[in-house]
Design a protein around this motif. Structure first.
Motif, mmCIF file in Angstrom:
data_model
loop_
_atom_site.group_PDB
_atom_site.id
_atom_site.type_symbol
_atom_site.label_atom_id
_atom_site.label_comp_id
_atom_site.label_asym_id
_atom_site.label_seq_id
_atom_site.Cartn_x
_atom_site.Cartn_y
_atom_site.Cartn_z
ATOM 1 N N LEU A 123 -67.682 8.933 -43.140
ATOM 2 C CA LEU A 123 -67.399 9.881 -42.072
ATOM 3 C C LEU A 123 -65.929 9.813 -41.718
ATOM 4 O O LEU A 123 -65.347 8.746 -41.596
ATOM 5 N N ARG A 124 -65.381 10.947 -41.559
ATOM 6 C CA ARG A 124 -63.984 11.001 -41.215
ATOM 7 C C ARG A 124 -63.846 11.071 -39.691
ATOM 8 O O ARG A 124 -64.430 11.914 -39.042
ATOM 9 N N ARG A 125 -63.092 10.141 -39.162
ATOM 10 C CA ARG A 125 -62.880 10.075 -37.718
ATOM 11 C C ARG A 125 -61.650 10.891 -37.347
ATOM 12 O O ARG A 125 -60.667 10.882 -38.062
ATOM 13 N N PRO A 126 -61.737 11.528 -36.181
ATOM 14 C CA PRO A 126 -60.560 12.280 -35.755
ATOM 15 C C PRO A 126 -59.462 11.306 -35.316
ATOM 16 O O PRO A 126 -59.735 10.201 -34.870
ATOM 17 N N LYS A 127 -58.254 11.736 -35.455
ATOM 18 C CA LYS A 127 -57.129 10.901 -35.041
ATOM 19 C C LYS A 127 -57.008 10.995 -33.523
ATOM 20 O O LYS A 127 -57.085 12.072 -32.948
ATOM 21 N N THR A 128 -56.828 9.843 -32.923
ATOM 22 C CA THR A 128 -56.706 9.811 -31.463
ATOM 23 C C THR A 128 -55.268 9.500 -31.086
ATOM 24 O O THR A 128 -54.554 8.807 -31.810
#
Length: 163
Positions: free
Chosen positions: A8-13
């Motif tokens: 799963l690709r996590r969004p950049k925070t």
């Protein structure tokens, strides 16, 4: 059996989202440290549990005694107090403390939040310790302690010899 696992690709925070906004924030060192209320525990002589009284640190011992007596009566606690007049009571640090606290002392200066309230005992000789005729239980307690230390049973003297 082979499972197809996709990562799963996590969004950049962005940790500094609020960086552009200007906030007026006082550091803990620059804030004035002032207590607004104190929670005090007052145990009344003969009562089962302590009273919880919330008061301002600028109040005096006399104010605390008055508030404790008022709260005790309001809660209908037992045993019934001999008088409802707060000046008929003395406040001590504990039930084992012989000297009572000065009625004009500020609560903030006492260094404790647990107290013991007991009724004043009248002096048997009829002498009073203050100009207005009131008696002080601290002197009465001191006199009683002095009497107890002077009256020694003869066989107790022998016990000191054994030690």
């Amino acid at each position: 059996m082979q499972t197809d696992q996709k990562e799963l690709r996590r969004p950049k925070t962005l940790p500094d989202l609020l960086q552009d906004r200007s906030f007026v924030c006082l550091s803990p060192e620059s804030r004035p440290k002032k207590l607004t209320k104190l929670l005090l525990n007052v145990t009344v002589q003969g009562s089962v549990g302590a009273l919880h009284v919330i008061m301002s640190p600028e109040n005096t011992v006399a104010d605390l005694a008055a508030a404790a007596v008022k709260q005790y009566i309001k809660e209908c606690r037992r045993p019934i107090l001999p008088t409802t007049d707060p000046s008929g009571f003395d406040l001590h640090y504990s039930q084992f403390c012989l000297e009572s606290l000065g009625r004009e002392e500020k609560l903030m200066e006492l260094g404790s939040r647990n107290f013991f309230l007991c009724p004043k005992k009248p002096v048997k000789d009829g002498c009073s310790n203050s100009s207005d005729g009131t008696t002080s239980s601290s002197s009465t307690c001191s006199k009683e302690a002095g009497k107890a230390s002077k009256t020694v049973i003869p066989w107790l003297k022998f016990m000191d010899f054994l030690l």
